[in-house]
Enzyme design. Structure first.
Site, short mmCIF file in Angstrom:
data_model
loop_
_atom_site.label_atom_id
_atom_site.label_comp_id
_atom_site.label_asym_id
_atom_site.label_seq_id
_atom_site.Cartn_x
_atom_site.Cartn_y
_atom_site.Cartn_z
N VAL A 89 0.96 -1.13 -0.06
CA VAL A 89 0.08 -0.07 -0.11
C VAL A 89 0.78 1.20 -0.01
CG1 VAL A 89 -1.93 -1.07 1.25
CG2 VAL A 89 -0.17 0.13 2.39
N THR A 91 2.82 4.78 1.27
CA THR A 91 3.19 5.18 2.36
C THR A 91 3.64 6.44 2.25
OG1 THR A 91 5.22 4.07 1.99
CG2 THR A 91 3.99 2.89 3.30
N ALA A 164 12.59 0.54 -10.49
CA ALA A 164 12.46 1.91 -10.98
C ALA A 164 11.13 2.14 -12.03
CB ALA A 164 13.42 2.80 -11.47
N ALA A 223 19.13 3.09 0.30
CA ALA A 223 19.40 2.98 -1.32
C ALA A 223 18.83 4.10 -2.03
CB ALA A 223 18.72 1.75 -1.71
N LEU A 227 20.92 7.03 -3.75
CA LEU A 227 20.75 7.43 -5.42
C LEU A 227 20.57 9.00 -5.46
CD1 LEU A 227 18.76 4.36 -6.34
CD2 LEU A 227 20.93 4.72 -7.38
N CYS A 276 9.32 8.34 -4.80
CA CYS A 276 10.12 7.75 -3.83
C CYS A 276 11.22 8.74 -3.09
CB CYS A 276 10.57 6.56 -4.23
SG CYS A 276 9.49 5.27 -4.67
P1 NAD Z 1 0.21 3.51 -5.35
O1 NAD Z 1 -0.35 4.57 -4.69
O2 NAD Z 1 0.40 3.28 -6.54
O3 NAD Z 1 -0.81 1.95 -4.74
C1 NAD Z 1 -0.90 1.61 -3.33
C2 NAD Z 1 -2.50 1.22 -3.61
O4 NAD Z 1 -2.79 0.64 -2.42
C3 NAD Z 1 -3.60 1.99 -3.98
O5 NAD Z 1 -4.22 1.56 -5.17
C4 NAD Z 1 -4.53 2.26 -3.00
O6 NAD Z 1 -5.95 2.18 -3.18
C5 NAD Z 1 -4.17 0.55 -2.19
N1 NAD Z 1 -4.51 0.45 -0.75
C6 NAD Z 1 -4.10 1.69 0.08
N2 NAD Z 1 -4.75 0.97 1.18
C7 NAD Z 1 -5.22 -0.21 1.12
C8 NAD Z 1 -5.95 -1.15 1.95
N3 NAD Z 1 -5.97 -0.97 3.29
N4 NAD Z 1 -6.40 -2.13 1.48
C9 NAD Z 1 -6.37 -2.50 0.02
N5 NAD Z 1 -5.62 -1.54 -0.67
C10 NAD Z 1 -5.26 -0.54 -0.28
O7 NAD Z 1 1.63 3.21 -4.70
P2 NAD Z 1 3.21 2.51 -5.19
O8 NAD Z 1 3.53 3.44 -6.04
O9 NAD Z 1 2.72 1.27 -5.62
O10 NAD Z 1 3.89 2.32 -3.92
C11 NAD Z 1 3.41 1.32 -3.05
C12 NAD Z 1 4.83 1.22 -2.04
O11 NAD Z 1 6.01 0.79 -2.63
C13 NAD Z 1 5.02 2.50 -1.23
O12 NAD Z 1 5.48 2.44 0.08
C14 NAD Z 1 6.30 3.12 -2.05
O13 NAD Z 1 7.15 3.92 -1.38
C15 NAD Z 1 6.81 1.76 -2.30
N6 NAD Z 1 7.78 1.70 -3.62
C16 NAD Z 1 7.51 2.59 -4.69
C17 NAD Z 1 8.03 2.40 -5.98
C18 NAD Z 1 7.37 2.97 -7.16
O14 NAD Z 1 8.27 3.30 -8.18
N7 NAD Z 1 6.27 3.58 -7.18
C19 NAD Z 1 8.92 1.74 -6.03
C20 NAD Z 1 9.68 1.06 -4.80
C21 NAD Z 1 8.90 1.20 -3.61
C1 UDX Z 2 13.63 5.11 -7.75
C2 UDX Z 2 14.69 4.15 -7.35
O1 UDX Z 2 15.65 4.30 -8.60
C3 UDX Z 2 14.28 2.64 -7.18
O2 UDX Z 2 15.01 2.01 -7.24
C4 UDX Z 2 13.12 2.85 -6.27
O3 UDX Z 2 12.59 1.53 -6.11
C5 UDX Z 2 11.90 3.83 -6.56
O4 UDX Z 2 12.64 4.93 -6.59
P1 UDX Z 2 12.12 5.89 -9.82
O5 UDX Z 2 11.78 7.02 -8.89
O6 UDX Z 2 10.89 5.29 -10.33
O7 UDX Z 2 12.94 4.97 -8.99
O8 UDX Z 2 12.97 6.53 -10.82
P2 UDX Z 2 14.55 6.69 -10.96
O9 UDX Z 2 15.14 6.35 -12.25
O10 UDX Z 2 15.37 6.36 -9.79
O11 UDX Z 2 14.52 8.47 -11.21
C6 UDX Z 2 14.22 9.29 -9.95
C7 UDX Z 2 14.44 10.79 -10.80
O12 UDX Z 2 15.86 11.14 -10.71
C8 UDX Z 2 13.65 10.88 -11.80
O13 UDX Z 2 13.14 12.17 -11.94
C9 UDX Z 2 14.98 11.19 -13.06
O14 UDX Z 2 14.60 11.87 -14.01
C10 UDX Z 2 16.17 11.74 -11.99
N1 UDX Z 2 17.30 11.28 -12.33
C11 UDX Z 2 17.85 9.89 -12.49
C12 UDX Z 2 18.32 12.33 -12.78
O15 UDX Z 2 17.96 13.57 -12.56
N2 UDX Z 2 19.42 12.12 -12.88
C13 UDX Z 2 20.01 10.59 -13.20
O16 UDX Z 2 21.25 10.56 -13.35
C14 UDX Z 2 19.15 9.70 -12.78
#
Ligand code: NAD
Ligand code: UDX
Length: 484
Positions: A89, A91, A164, A223, A227, A276
């Protein structure tokens, strides 16, 4: 170690959807269900128009959906039947109360944990997939033990996701590592082995790394902080490059050739965005602050300070170069997503750049190949970023009229009759534009502000453009912003 029969993932978002689709693809013997409280989101996952855009995602979902991959809003039943429950979900950063603007909001997590406790019997493995503050597993355990009945036993594991956006499918197919943290008890070790056996269906054994729970939770925050720190470091140097005539791309290339440093994530830009980096660093800063580690907190806070400075600097550079005013001038904005190959706009630097320009009276014409008009408009109306001084900014945002924004369906339309264009996302199609034609349709002098160092600046200069690139030697036309 025998594989689980059923896996459920709570949260069908950017992480839950693609991650579970990858497990389903590689583990046909496991039934995988992704559940969410949002009916529209689940409907979209069950349709031909998936709720998120990721290269390669459609193919994986279509290959497994209805066979061993399901999307449902029946959270209780699916959770009750599962052997492993991933929690993915959102955060987000807290917006009110203690820790507002810094700490992670664990409301959704707690509600998911209470739901699990309410319907679970027997033994289950609960997996933290969301990014959470270190020690969250302890809080989750307390919720589970105090709310569940005595027939429910469990282990909590931390299995943070490193994908990512834009490359989610390839990252999941060939992860640098899969990290699993668990308790150092018999039951904890068995749970770690069970989850590891799922990933080992397609990830080489040596890439599945095990650690204790707190290390796994902290690794995810660390991490992302490291980054983002690399980008802020290059962005800080980009300002120095502009002041001295050095070229940040040349500097970054030569730095990156040192194998101790490596070449990735050294691209100076208009600023990092995404859901993130900022959230997780703020969270890290908050944790350090709460533990009395002021110097450590201050160190990481600077990564965000530098990112905000870079966005502000970009806007100031645009305005000062365009003769110190953009009032009533049309400016084409190419790209609104926080990076290419995604339609995600969370924390995109485009929001802050557009707001800065609007505040100075510009008229924006925005084009992004994957971001819909409604999303662009709503992002620009939310009063989240304090551009200048909070009150002054709030007053000015209130004064921004909708007519100042147009959303176009092509880059050419966004550029037509504009005084300048700003490249804010590195979409490939912007490299392929016919800039001779773009030049013809723009007001002269025609400015290009390349926030991603995407284009061939010398070729553009030959056409007649005045060009500004991040951290590049300046055109004589490009002027310094002087604070008054
Ligand atoms: P998101 O907002 O796209 O999806 C989260 C989903 O959880 C939503 O659809 C929401 O409706 C659902 N939800 C919330 N509470 C709920 C509940 N009680 N029961 C059922 N569903 C529920 O979020 P996301 O981007 O997928 O990120 C999820 C987590 O993963 C976050 O902690 C984020 O920091 C982490 N994360 C995100 C990325 C990324 O690239 N987006 C990468 C790595 C880690
Ligand atoms: C990031 C982490 O890379 C990933 O490991 C984690 O799970 C989620 O957060 P994301 O945010 O999806 O992934 O994309 P990322 O490729 O990391 O880019 C983040 C931002 O940094 C973007 O706006 C990108 O354009 C920018 N960026 C990236 C730079 O400005 N310079 C770079 O050299 C690399």
């Amino acid at each position: 170690m025998s594989l689980p029969g059923k896996i459920v993932c709570i949260g069908a978002g950017y992480v839950g959807g693609p991650t579970m689709a990858m497990i389903a693809k590689n583990c046909p013997m496991i039934q995988v269900t992704v559940v969410d409280i949002s009916q529209p989101r689940i409907d979209a996952w069950n349709s031909d128009d998936l709720p998120i855009y990721e290269p390669g995602l459609d193919e994986v979902v279509k290959a497994c959906r209805g066979k061993n991959l399901f999307f449902s809003t029946d959270v209780d039943t699916c959770v009750a039947e599962a052997d492993i429950i991933f929690v993915s979900v959102n955060t987000p950063t807290k917006t009110k109360g203690i820790g507002a603007g810094m700490a992670a909001d664990l409301t959704y997590w707690e509600s998911a944990a209470r739901g699990i406790a309410r319907v679970s019997k027997g033994y289950k493995i609960i997996v933290e997939k969301s990014t959470v503050p270190v020690k969250t597993a302890e809080a989750v355990e307390k919720v589970l033990t105090s709310c569940a009945d005595s027939f429910f036993t469990f282990d909590v594991l931390s299995n943070p996701e490193f994908l990512a956006e834009g490359t989610a499918i390839s990252d999941l197919a060939k992860p640098d590592r899969v990290l699993i943290g668990g308790k150092e008890s018999d039951s904890g070790r068995k749970a770690v082995a069970c989850l590891a056996s799922v990933y080992q269906q397609w990830v080489p054994k040596e890439n599945v790394v095990c650690s204790n729970l707190w290390s796994a939770e902290l690794t995810k925050l660390a991490a992302n902080a490291v980054l983002a720190q690399r980008i802020s470091s290059m962005n800080s140097l980009s300002a120095l490059c502009e002041a001295t005539g050095a070229d940040v791309q040349q500097v970054g290339y030569a730095i990156g050739m040192d194998t101790r440093i490596g070449s990735k994530f050294l691209n100076a830009s208009v600023g990092f965005g995404g859901s993130c980096f900022q959230k997780d660093i703020l969270n890290l800063v908050y944790i350090c602050d709460s533990m009395g580690l002021k110097e450590v907190a201050e160190y990481w806070r600077q990564v965000i300070v530098m990112n905000d400075y870079q966005k502000t600097r970009f806007v100031h550079r645009m305005i000062s170069t365009m003769f110190n005013t953009v009032s009533n001038k049309k400016i084409g904005i190419l790209g609104f997503a926080f990076k290419k190959d995604t339609g995600d706009t969370r924390e995109t630097p485009a929001i802050d750049v557009c707001r800065g320009l609007l505040t100075d009276g510009a008229k924006l014409d925005i084009y992004d190949p994957k971001v819909k008009e409604d999303l662009i408009r709503s992002e620009l109306q939310l009063g989240k970023f304090e551009w200048d001084h909070p009150q002054a900014y709030a007053n000015r945002v209130a004064g921004i009229k909708d007519e100042s924004i147009n959303v176009s369906s092509s880059a050419m339309d966004a550029a037509r009759d504009s005084h300048g264009i700003a490249i804010l996302t590195e979409w490939d199609e912007f490299k392929a534009l016919d800039y001779e034609e773009v030049f013809k349709v723009m007001v002269k002098p025609a400015f290009i502000f390349d926030g991603r160092n995407l284009l061939d600046h010398n070729a553009l200069r030959k056409i007649g453009f005045v060009v500004y690139g991040i951290g590049k030697p300046l055109d004589p036309f490009v002027t310094e912003h002087k604070e008054t």
